[in-house]
Structures are given as C-alpha cells and as structure tokens.
Design a protein around this motif. Structure first.
Motif, mmCIF file in Angstrom:
data_model
loop_
_atom_site.group_PDB
_atom_site.id
_atom_site.type_symbol
_atom_site.label_atom_id
_atom_site.label_comp_id
_atom_site.label_asym_id
_atom_site.label_seq_id
_atom_site.Cartn_x
_atom_site.Cartn_y
_atom_site.Cartn_z
ATOM 1 N N ALA A 1 -7.576 -3.265 -5.622
ATOM 2 C CA ALA A 1 -6.399 -2.616 -6.201
ATOM 3 C C ALA A 1 -5.174 -3.514 -6.136
ATOM 4 N N ALA B 1 -1.689 -5.698 -6.896
ATOM 5 C CA ALA B 1 -0.368 -5.544 -7.493
ATOM 6 C C ALA B 1 0.460 -6.721 -7.030
ATOM 7 N N ASP C 1 -6.695 3.617 -3.714
ATOM 8 C CA ASP C 1 -5.590 3.153 -4.554
ATOM 9 C C ASP C 1 -4.439 2.713 -3.650
ATOM 10 N N ALA D 1 -2.446 0.333 -3.852
ATOM 11 C CA ALA D 1 -1.264 -0.201 -4.537
ATOM 12 C C ALA D 1 -0.547 0.866 -5.353
ATOM 13 N N GLU D 2 -0.995 2.112 -5.262
ATOM 14 C CA GLU D 2 -0.381 3.232 -5.990
ATOM 15 C C GLU D 2 -0.312 2.970 -7.497
ATOM 16 N N ARG D 3 -1.369 2.401 -8.033
ATOM 17 C CA ARG D 3 -1.406 2.147 -9.468
ATOM 18 C C ARG D 3 -1.746 3.400 -10.266
ATOM 19 N N ASP E 1 -4.800 4.345 -10.861
ATOM 20 C CA ASP E 1 -6.003 4.086 -11.650
ATOM 21 C C ASP E 1 -6.920 5.307 -11.667
ATOM 22 N N ALA F 1 3.272 -2.076 -3.178
ATOM 23 C CA ALA F 1 3.303 -0.804 -3.885
ATOM 24 C C ALA F 1 4.588 -0.695 -4.702
ATOM 25 N N PRO F 2 4.556 0.066 -5.786
ATOM 26 C CA PRO F 2 5.764 0.219 -6.607
ATOM 27 C C PRO F 2 6.938 0.735 -5.777
ATOM 28 N N ASN G 1 -8.451 -7.420 -13.136
ATOM 29 C CA ASN G 1 -7.719 -6.773 -14.218
ATOM 30 C C ASN G 1 -6.453 -7.543 -14.569
ATOM 31 N N SER H 1 -2.457 -10.939 -9.361
ATOM 32 C CA SER H 1 -1.526 -10.387 -8.387
ATOM 33 C C SER H 1 -1.570 -11.226 -7.123
#
Length: 342
Positions: A39, A41, A157, A159-161, A163, A226-227, A259, A262
């Motif tokens: 995951a 980012a 998840d 990375a808090e994407r 998905d 994470a965002p 994907n 990162s």
C-alpha cells in the motif's frame, strides 16, 4: 551518535535540530524494488503534534459478562461493518485468545496483532506465540484479519488510500468497541503490534488512534505516508524492530513500485520522526548490543513516552524469535506493560 548508521544518520541529527528532518533525509533513500505490495504512498514531512490533553478511554461494558470464548482457548468471531467500507461485506472476522486466568470482573490488557500482506489471523497467532504468552502474562490476544486485494491476498490499507473501498481504521474501531462490550478490558492498556504490512498498519494507528491505544510495536514495518501527515493525539510510545538485511522492506528505505512510485523512509528517519513528535530530548542511546542486536532508545519525551529500536544486523524479513536472549514477543509485551495510556 550510533556508529552503524554512519554519516547519513549524523546528518539527520543535525536536521532534527533544525526542525526539517524528513525534508533533508527523505531524499537520501536509495531506489530499489521490493516484491511485496505494501500500500505505497509518497513520504511527506511529519508535523509535530501539539500538546494534547490526556485522552479519555472508551468506557468498558463487558465486565461481568460471560465470555463467548472459553478461558484458555481461542475463538473466531465476527464484527459488524459498513459494506460500503468493506468490499460489500456486512461482517469481518477477528480471532481472540482468552487467557486461562480470565475472570469477568477483573479488567485485563488487550494486545491487537496485525498479520503481514497475504497472511491470516490464525497464522499470526501461531507465528508470534502471543496466545501462549497471554496465558502466562494474563492479557487478551486479539488477531485481526485483513480483506483481500485485487490479487486475493489480504492487505492492510496502511496508507489510507481507500483501495477497493476498504476502511481498516473503521474496522479496528469496530473491533475495539466489540471487545469492550464483550470482555472486561482495561481501557488504558490496549496495545497494537504487527508484522510487515501489518506493522505499517500499526504505524498508522499510532498516527490516528493514539487516543485508544497505549503503545505501538511494529516489526519489519513498512511506513508509507498517510494523507494529511501524522498527527497523533498524544505522545505515543513506540517500539520498533527491524533487520538490516530485510529485502522486502529495506532498512535503508526504498522507492517502492506498486501501481505507482512511492517512497518508504529509511527506518532511522522514521524513528527520528517519532522522537521529534514525542518531543524526546535525549538519545538515541545504546542500551544493549549483543550477538548482532543493538537496542537504542530516545527518552526525556513528553508524557513519559519513549521510542525504542532493536536493530538486528543481518536479519531479513521475519518475526524475531529472540531479542537480547529473550523471546521476541515477550520483549514486546514487556514494553507494553510499561506504558499504559496516560
């Protein structure tokens, strides 16, 4: 400064003093390929958390209730979840080991354990030995189960994407709430540990749920940003374990291709980030060095937090069997027992 990290970490120490650690050091991470999708980012500069009031733990309603899992055994349970956040599922499983000494009127600590990418709750129970340790040390061991990714492998998840519409933070919250409704859980003694992608999930919990968890112990963890960055509600005690020969989550960081491209930070940089967030004033100081294992820690942190790291020379991507001549999982539990929620 610790000799094993060389000029890279000495430079990081200077940057810490200037308040720009990850801006300067993050760019130094070498590019490499890893083979485990974790995951990803892009790494960002962590913001220091403002001093926060002591968190108020969620009240426990499970004291006095009959345990649905017999003491001394493990059982699989389900927790209700939102289908829109769980790939259409209305329930998600988790596994609980109730210690042999469990009494419904006596609050016990709880340790939540997160498997790695492609793993299972049951396999994590066997690998870590936390259930046997729970019987000996008197705590509830809770093994969470991730949902499958596009290839059918369970993943967190971290990375808090978002998905596949998965919200693992909500799942963790639901499990905690269910635990505290069902068992007599000590609300200031709830802890999180995990391996690899599960270790990354533990890192995310430290950023997002430090009001519910007392301390955190990732092992071979991958730590994508994470965002919005990392803003813990309080200084978070951290115990990190990582091998220098880890080819899945390299100790020196990596550009991770999955994907998209990162950056995963070098482990020393991630540790300095937490020492900075916790406002630690001393360290890192070496407290043990034996048989290729070096233990170091940052102290003088706010709210009696501490940041501890075991650097295992030559070790790969694996759960530690022993640390400093002791069972690896027992070392984690000892750290947890020293750090209730303050």
């Amino acid at each position: 400064m610790i000799g094993g990290w060389g000029p890279f970490v000495r430079a990081c120490a200077v940057v810490v003093a200037l308040g720009a650690l990850l801006v300067a050091c993050g760019a130094a991470a070498p590019a490499a390929l890893v083979h485990d999708p974790l995951a990803p980012a892009r790494l960002a500069v962590p913001a220091l958390a403002a001093p926060a009031a002591s968190p108020t733990p969620t009240p426990v309603a499970g004291c006095g209730r009959v345990s649905p899992v017999a003491p001394g055994t493990s059982g699989d349970l389900d927790v209700a979840v939102d289908p829109a956040r769980s790939r259409g599922r209305r329930e998600r499983p988790y596994r609980v080991h109730v210690p042999t000494t469990y009494q419904s009127a006596r609050p016990l600590p709880a340790v939540l354990v997160f498997h790695g990418h492609g793993g299972t709750a049951a396999a994590m129970e066997e690998t870590t030995g936390f259930s046997r340790l729970a019987d000996r040390e008197d705590f509830l061991a809770v093994y969470l189960q991730a949902l499958p990714d596009a290839h059918g492998y369970p993943f967190w998840d971290s990375a808090e994407r978002g998905d596949f519409g998965v919200d693992d933070l909500q799942y963790v919250t639901n499990v905690l709430d269910a635990m505290q409704r069902t068992w007599c859980v000590a609300p200031r003694q709830i802890y999180a540990t995990g391996f690899s992608n599960g270790g990354g999930m533990v890192g995310l919990l430290a950023c997002r749920m430090a009001n519910r968890f007392a301390a955190f112990a990732p092992v071979s963890g991958s730590f994508p940003d994470a965002p919005g960055g990392c803003h813990p509600a309080r200084p978070a005690p951290i115990l990190d374990i990582h091998g220098t020969a880890d080819r899945i989550v390299p100790y020196d960081g990596t550009t991770h291709l999955w994907n998209d491209v990162s950056l995963l930070p070098p482990i020393p940089v991630w540790l300095w980030g937490w020492a900075s967030r916790d406002s630690c004033t001393v360290g890192p100081d070496v407290f043990m060095q034996d048989h290729g294992v070096m233990g170091e820690r940052w102290t003088g942190c706010r709210s009696d937090a501490t940041v501890v790291h075991y650097r295992i020379a030559g070790a790969g991507h694996a759960w530690p069997v022993t640390l400093d001549g002791r069972d690896g999982s027992a070392v984690i539990w000892e750290f947890f027992a020293q750090h209730p929620l303050r």
